[in-house]
Design a protein around this motif. Structure first.
Motif, PDB file in Angstrom:
ATOM      1  N   VAL A 264     -45.242  46.696  15.627  1.00  0.00           N
ATOM      2  CA  VAL A 264     -43.868  46.316  15.920  1.00  0.00           C
ATOM      3  C   VAL A 264     -43.889  45.318  17.070  1.00  0.00           C
ATOM      4  N   ALA A 265     -43.318  44.146  16.850  1.00  0.00           N
ATOM      5  CA  ALA A 265     -43.217  43.122  17.890  1.00  0.00           C
ATOM      6  C   ALA A 265     -41.764  42.678  17.978  1.00  0.00           C
ATOM      7  N   ALA A 266     -41.201  42.722  19.181  1.00  0.00           N
ATOM      8  CA  ALA A 266     -39.780  42.385  19.317  1.00  0.00           C
ATOM      9  C   ALA A 266     -39.513  41.739  20.664  1.00  0.00           C
ATOM     10  N   LYS A 267     -38.609  40.784  20.631  1.00  0.00           N
ATOM     11  CA  LYS A 267     -38.056  40.240  21.870  1.00  0.00           C
ATOM     12  C   LYS A 267     -36.698  40.890  22.065  1.00  0.00           C
ATOM     13  N   VAL A 268     -36.508  41.522  23.227  1.00  0.00           N
ATOM     14  CA  VAL A 268     -35.293  42.287  23.465  1.00  0.00           C
ATOM     15  C   VAL A 268     -34.581  41.775  24.709  1.00  0.00           C
ATOM     16  N   ALA A 269     -33.268  41.790  24.645  1.00  0.00           N
ATOM     17  CA  ALA A 269     -32.460  41.428  25.808  1.00  0.00           C
ATOM     18  C   ALA A 269     -32.256  42.671  26.661  1.00  0.00           C
ATOM     19  N   VAL A 270     -32.675  42.607  27.917  1.00  0.00           N
ATOM     20  CA  VAL A 270     -32.597  43.766  28.799  1.00  0.00           C
ATOM     21  C   VAL A 270     -31.503  43.551  29.839  1.00  0.00           C
ATOM     22  N   ARG A 271     -31.011  44.640  30.360  1.00  0.00           N
ATOM     23  CA  ARG A 271     -30.038  44.562  31.441  1.00  0.00           C
ATOM     24  C   ARG A 271     -30.760  44.158  32.723  1.00  0.00           C
TER      25      ARG A 271
END
Length: 323
Positions: A264-271
């Motif tokens: 699983v590879a993901a770019k995530v927007a974090v707070r």
């Protein structure tokens, strides 16, 4: 699919095919039926295929190495692909060749039936159908334990573990092939016309070639690399966004490294985080939720980022809107 379930079905099919192959060869030697010869080679091919599946499962369990850092899970796909080639060449093409040879032999010398041990092939084929039915039943029971609500066609097309679909199709082909052989031999005995025997052999060859092509196409897709199932993708997405650490998924890709190992590879927007340590702790929490939701997700790469109003194409390279 559990490895134990697949192994049980493979072993059941292997034992059945070994016993059936011996009896078929004896029946061919005594009767000279081409359908019996085609079925004998078919059983030998199936026995070899089951041995290949067991070997592939064993080799796939090897530990990862620096040269192969993601392990050897795809060995199971490679050996399943080899199975399709063996079934096509040794099973299907040989049966078609034998049918062609038998047909021309009938044309050259006149149609003639089975002259010796006439009803032995019928007895052998009936017994083989019974034994093969038990093997097929085992494959069905093991498949039902993992296919859920999917239809049989969906199960064969979407299964990430190749063993059960391969055994299912092989056993189905074996049963149909035995029926074709039984019809061909029986009609030859009734009519004393060997063209029926040749026709039964040809039907077996066409059947095996068709099954081999289906297996090759499905296994090729696995070898190229398939994403997680839609159900697993939904679970992963829910696991990522269910906490407060991640605002949204910018883009994500999944890939099966083997039947029971998912990348699983993901770019995530974090707070916003105050420190890098807090960010790392948040990412670790997300990874833990993913593994709890989808246990086969063993290799996870999450890239934290700040969400911007950009397009995210399939290749993951952002493009600004309006540019």
């Amino acid at each position: 699919m559990s490895a134990s379930g697949g192994t049980k079905a493979i072993v059941a099919a292997l034992l059945a095919n070994l016993g059936i192959a011996v009896t078929k060869f004896v029946a061919f030697a005594l009767s000279g039926s081409s359908s019996m010869l085609a079925e004998s080679i078919h059983s030998v091919a199936d026995s070899g295929n089951q041995a290949l599946l067991l070997l592939g499962g064993r080799r796939a369990r090897r530990r990862a190495t620096p040269e192969h850092p993601f392990g050897f899970g795809r060995e199971r796909y490679i050996y399943a692909f080899i199975v399709s080639i063996v079934l096509f060449t040794l099973g299907g093409l040989f049966a078609l060749y034998e049918a062609y040879h038998k047909w021309h032999e009938q044309a050259a010398h006149g149609p003639y039936g089975i002259k010796s041990w006439q009803w032995l092939p019928v007895v052998v084929l009936v017994v083989a159908i019974i034994l093969e039915s038990f093997s097929f039943r085992t494959a069905i029971v093991e498949s039902n334990a993992v296919r859920g609500k999917a239809s049989w066609t969906e199960f064969v097309r979407r299964a990430k573990a190749p063993e059960l679909p391969v055994v299912l199709l092989e056993d189905l082909g074996a049963l149909l092939g035995l029926i074709f052989a039984l019809v061909g031999v029986s009609m030859t005995l009734i009519t004393d016309n060997g063209y029926w025997d040749a026709a039964g052999t040809a039907a077996i060859g066409i059947l095996l070639v068709a099954i081999a092509v289906i297996l090759a196409l499905e296994t090729r897709s696995l070898l190229l690399g398939e994403a997680a199932t839609p159900e697993d993708v939904r679970r992963i997405e829910q696991a990522i966004t269910s906490g407060s650490e991640v605002e949204r998924i910018i883009h994500m890709k999944t890939l099966h490294l083997g039947p029971e190992e998912l990348l699983v590879a993901a770019k995530v927007a974090v707070r916003p985080y105050a420190t890098a340590a807090e960010l790392a702790e948040g990412i670790n929490s997300v990874e833990a939720r993913i593994r709890n939701s989808v246990p086969i997700a063993r290799v996870i790469y999450l890239e934290p980022d700040i969400y911007r109003n950009v397009e995210q194409p399939a290749d993951g390279v952002p493009q600004l809107k309006g540019v």
